[in-house]
Design an enzyme around this catalytic site. Structure first.
Site, PDB file in Angstrom:
ATOM      1  N   HIS A 249       0.819  -1.210   0.000  1.00 10.07           N
ATOM      2  CA  HIS A 249       0.000   0.000   0.000  1.00 10.07           C
ATOM      3  C   HIS A 249       0.857   1.266   0.000  1.00 10.07           C
ATOM      4  O   HIS A 249       0.575   2.226   0.708  1.00 10.07           O
ATOM      5  CB  HIS A 249      -0.973   0.008   1.191  1.00 10.07           C
TER       6      HIS A 249
ATOM      7  N   ASP B 299      -9.863  -0.562 -11.475  1.00  8.46           N
ATOM      8  CA  ASP B 299      -8.746  -0.948 -10.606  1.00  8.46           C
ATOM      9  C   ASP B 299      -7.725  -1.702 -11.457  1.00  8.46           C
ATOM     10  O   ASP B 299      -7.912  -2.882 -11.751  1.00  8.46           O
ATOM     11  CB  ASP B 299      -9.320  -1.834  -9.478  1.00  8.46           C
TER      12      ASP B 299
HETATM   13  N1  GLY Z   1      -6.153  -1.079  -5.582  1.00 11.06           N
HETATM   14  C1  GLY Z   1      -6.646  -1.889  -4.560  1.00 11.06           C
HETATM   15  C2  GLY Z   1      -6.584  -3.302  -4.934  1.00 11.06           C
HETATM   16  O1  GLY Z   1      -5.963  -3.630  -5.912  1.00 11.06           O
HETATM   17  O2  GLY Z   1      -7.198  -4.134  -4.332  1.00 11.06           O
HETATM   18 MN    MN Z   2      -7.664  -4.699  -6.759  1.00  8.67          MN
HETATM   19 MN    MN Z   3      -5.468  -2.328  -7.513  1.00  5.85          MN
END
Ligand code: GLY
Ligand code: MN
Ligand code: MN
Length: 446
Positions: A251, A279
């Site tokens: 993170h 994402d």
């Molecule tokens: N960006 C958050 C995840 O990949 O779960």
């Molecule tokens: Mn993710």
């Molecule tokens: Mn991600």
């Protein structure tokens, strides 16, 4: 709001009401959150509330009065019109216009909630609300948190001798809404595709802009530029722009270091479009060419993602694609002398977890880690058309590990967004170069 949108929100509320039987649901939106002193974070409504109303303002509560024998009623409590305040904070819909614009049956000023809730709860057997949620925010008077609900129920109890009965059941409304949100309808898939498309162009732009000696935040700025110029609200979660060893911090969001020639850059970033998240993670060489060691690890992660994708189809267990990715990663870790033994032994013992410590994906929707249970009756959930998942294997070789030195400080993740369809799946983020060859070609300007 257009007529089809009004119909869609109406039909979501009707579906929820049917699932409740005879009961009252109390669904507050999120509160504004202070950032510091008198400055607020940019406002973001609650995803559940917005899924049922499309209403974008803070200080609002949706109440659904459901009766198994009658049509349900939807009541919206919202901020009253206030000409003086609107000069400072902008337009408010107000209770008079809300039914026409948002399709609710009735609307009232938010400060009437306290008076009206005991009346709405009288003779109602059950309540559905967000149990124990701190997303109810900082103003319980306005948002109707648990203690407020108890006051309203007690106010109904006081009318017992007049023959009024109070609710005896309190349920978490999220259990019902989560199930609805887990399966995305056609209009939601369309919005998720748009979120994905904007994020794809942001990653492509970032790849082209990446060069040794630039700072991670300069690359982050390129992502933001692409998000905002395409009308996305901004990132759906804090962007991770992690050069070199920073990629081994899962993170990492400081995004403050200078990029070095010869390192990889891992970017995990996706925009939010009309309330829907994307994402995506891509990992690529700062100077445009993978070294042999980087490429060897990259190809393992790439193969793991392909193996995982093969498992995504209706009827398959959610856990199956993680398991498939883990086996390929384990094989790669053995071949690269990071783990010892057979694939079965590495999987069984969990020794791969030193290098791969997260799951291979999650539900994606209005929230980046979207709602919905991953197990049903103790078993991994079966995939269904309309579910959207991420597929995100990775490998992270920290210097403290026993892996060969030439692999140390390499962190790689490859993440795409996938819609489960009737016949299999569709990847909606494939426009961002994925294989090592495609990445090198794109970065070379091909
Ligand atoms: N960006 C958050 C995840 O990949 O779960
Ligand atoms: Mn993710
Ligand atoms: Mn991600």
């Amino acid at each position: 709001m257009s007529i089809p949108e009004l119909k869609q929100f109406h039909s979501r509320r009707a579906r929820l009401a049917r699932a409740m039987g005879t009961a009252v649901a109390i669904i507050p939106t999120a509160s504004e959150q202070l950032r510091n002193a008198d400055t607020h974070f940019p406002y973001r409504w609650d995803s559940h509330f917005h899924y049922l109303t499309g209403f974008p303002e803070p200080d609002a509560v949706l109440v659904i009065v459901a009766n198994a024998r009658k049509a349900p009623r939807s009541l919206l409590f919202c901020r009253p019109k206030d000409a003086a305040q609107e000069v400072w904070d902008g337009f408010r819909v107000g209770p008079r216009a809300a039914p026409k614009h948002f399709g609710v049956d009735e609307a009232y000023p938010i400060d009437k909630l306290d008076d009206m809730m005991p009346k709405l709860l009288a003779n109602c057997p059950a309540v559905y609300t967000f149990l124990g949620s701190n997303t109810l925010g900082s103003d319980p008077i306005k948002t109707g948190s648990d203690p407020k609900l108890m006051q309203w129920i007690n106010a109904v109890r006081e009318q017992k001798r007049a023959g009024v009965t109070a609710p005896t059941q309190i349920n978490d409304v999220r259990a019902l809404i989560d199930e609805m949100r887990l399966i995305k309808d056609a209009s939601e898939i369309k919005m998720m595709k748009q979120a994905a498309a904007i994020s794809v162009s942001a990653h492509k732009r970032a790849m082209r802009y990446t060069a040794a000696n630039r700072y991670e935040f300069e690359i982050e700025a390129e992502l933001l530029h692409e998000f905002r110029r395409n009308g996305a609200t901004g990132p759906a979660y804090p962007s991770i722009v992690a050069g070199g060893a920073n990629a081994c911090v899962l993170h990492y969001v400081e995004n403050s270091d200078r990029l070095k020639a010869g390192d990889l850059l891992l970017i995990d970033a996706g925009c939010e479009w009309q309330g829907y998240a994307s994402d995506i993670t891509r990992t690529y060489p700062v100077s445009g060419k993978f070294s042999a060691a980087q490429r060897a690890l990259y190809d393992v992660v790439w193969a793991a993602q392909n193996a995982a994708l093969n498992m995504i189809k209706p009827g398959a267990h959610f856990s199956a694609y993680h398991d498939a990715a883990v086996r390929v990663l384990a094989r790669g870790l053995i071949d690269l002398k990071c783990c010892r033994g057979t694939v079965d032994a590495v999987v069984e013992s969990g020794s791969y977890r030193e290098f791969y410590m997260h799951r291979t994906g999650h539900w994606l929707g209005r929230d980046v880690h979207d709602v919905g249970d991953y197990t049903v009756a103790g078993q991994s959930r079966r995939l269904q058309p309309g579910m959207v998942v991420t597929v995100e294997p990775g490998l992270y070789i920290r210097p403290s590990s026993k892996a060969p030195k030439h692999l140390h400080n390499i962190g790689i993740r490859l993440e795409d967004d996938v819609v489960v369809t009737k016949t299999g799946h569709t990847m909606i983020t494939s426009g961002a170069p994925r294989s090592a060859d495609d990445i090198e070609a794109w970065m070379a300007g091909a």
